[in-house]
Design a protein around this motif. Sequence first.
Motif, PDB file in Angstrom:
ATOM      1  N   GLN A 161      32.864  46.846  38.703  1.00  0.00           N
ATOM      2  CA  GLN A 161      31.768  46.058  39.276  1.00  0.00           C
ATOM      3  C   GLN A 161      30.456  46.691  38.854  1.00  0.00           C
ATOM      4  O   GLN A 161      30.260  47.898  39.004  1.00  0.00           O
ATOM      5  CB  GLN A 161      31.889  46.029  40.789  1.00  0.00           C
ATOM      6  N   ASP A 170      41.501  39.923  46.654  1.00  0.00           N
ATOM      7  CA  ASP A 170      41.838  40.128  45.243  1.00  0.00           C
ATOM      8  C   ASP A 170      42.007  41.618  44.941  1.00  0.00           C
ATOM      9  O   ASP A 170      42.901  42.009  44.180  1.00  0.00           O
ATOM     10  CB  ASP A 170      40.765  39.529  44.330  1.00  0.00           C
ATOM     11  N   ILE A 171      41.179  42.455  45.545  1.00  0.00           N
ATOM     12  CA  ILE A 171      41.310  43.903  45.348  1.00  0.00           C
ATOM     13  C   ILE A 171      42.653  44.384  45.899  1.00  0.00           C
ATOM     14  O   ILE A 171      43.361  45.164  45.262  1.00  0.00           O
ATOM     15  CB  ILE A 171      40.134  44.653  46.009  1.00  0.00           C
ATOM     16  N   TYR A 223      38.842  48.534  40.152  1.00  0.00           N
ATOM     17  CA  TYR A 223      38.053  47.324  39.952  1.00  0.00           C
ATOM     18  C   TYR A 223      36.743  47.744  39.307  1.00  0.00           C
ATOM     19  O   TYR A 223      36.215  48.819  39.576  1.00  0.00           O
ATOM     20  CB  TYR A 223      37.849  46.514  41.234  1.00  0.00           C
ATOM     21  N   VAL A 252      45.390  43.290  43.548  1.00  0.00           N
ATOM     22  CA  VAL A 252      45.442  44.121  42.344  1.00  0.00           C
ATOM     23  C   VAL A 252      46.156  45.432  42.639  1.00  0.00           C
ATOM     24  O   VAL A 252      46.925  45.934  41.820  1.00  0.00           O
ATOM     25  CB  VAL A 252      44.028  44.355  41.761  1.00  0.00           C
ATOM     26  N   TYR A 281      35.708  42.582  38.607  1.00  0.00           N
ATOM     27  CA  TYR A 281      35.189  42.057  39.868  1.00  0.00           C
ATOM     28  C   TYR A 281      33.869  41.338  39.619  1.00  0.00           C
ATOM     29  O   TYR A 281      32.914  41.918  39.116  1.00  0.00           O
ATOM     30  CB  TYR A 281      34.992  43.215  40.850  1.00  0.00           C
ATOM     31  N   GLU A 296      42.995  44.472  31.833  1.00  0.00           N
ATOM     32  CA  GLU A 296      41.816  43.953  32.522  1.00  0.00           C
ATOM     33  C   GLU A 296      42.093  42.516  32.926  1.00  0.00           C
ATOM     34  O   GLU A 296      42.267  41.644  32.084  1.00  0.00           O
ATOM     35  CB  GLU A 296      40.590  44.059  31.621  1.00  0.00           C
ATOM     36  N   ALA A 302      35.421  36.996  42.900  1.00  0.00           N
ATOM     37  CA  ALA A 302      36.476  37.860  43.423  1.00  0.00           C
ATOM     38  C   ALA A 302      36.245  38.149  44.908  1.00  0.00           C
ATOM     39  O   ALA A 302      35.119  38.127  45.394  1.00  0.00           O
ATOM     40  CB  ALA A 302      36.525  39.153  42.633  1.00  0.00           C
ATOM     41  N   LEU A 310      40.685  45.152  37.833  1.00  0.00           N
ATOM     42  CA  LEU A 310      40.144  43.854  38.213  1.00  0.00           C
ATOM     43  C   LEU A 310      38.699  43.797  37.763  1.00  0.00           C
ATOM     44  O   LEU A 310      37.898  44.663  38.109  1.00  0.00           O
ATOM     45  CB  LEU A 310      40.212  43.658  39.734  1.00  0.00           C
TER      46      LEU A 310
END
Length: 113
Positions: A102, A83-84, A100, A87, A75, A34, A79, A73
């Motif tokens: 969220q 960034d996604i 990710y 990753v 998120y 993570e 972020a 990620l």
Amino acid sequence: MGVIQKALFVVLVIATGCASVARPEPSAGELPAEIAAAPGDEFTWRGRNYSVERMGDAIRTAKHSEGVTSVVLLYDQEATVQDIIDVALIARAASLPAFYAQDGKLNHIEVSR
């Protein structure tokens, strides 16, 4: 109901049933790495900051030594979409699936070439 009407009814029920089958929730495995976005195009993992390339190396090593199963990620409002994508690159470097997280939901990241 006639025979044809019953047959159509059965076909509709089957078709409707197939259309409403829910997909299984994505799973990050037993030991996900993570990570969080950090300033300066870096990511934080286990209290250290890494560039995309160095993070890929660190997670690949942890995959072999510790059994890391995926890259997730965490998120948050800091972020970005980039960034996604990063990753996904990190996960690809470690040959692991990317996700990710969220709002308490895990989302699979798929990037095509």
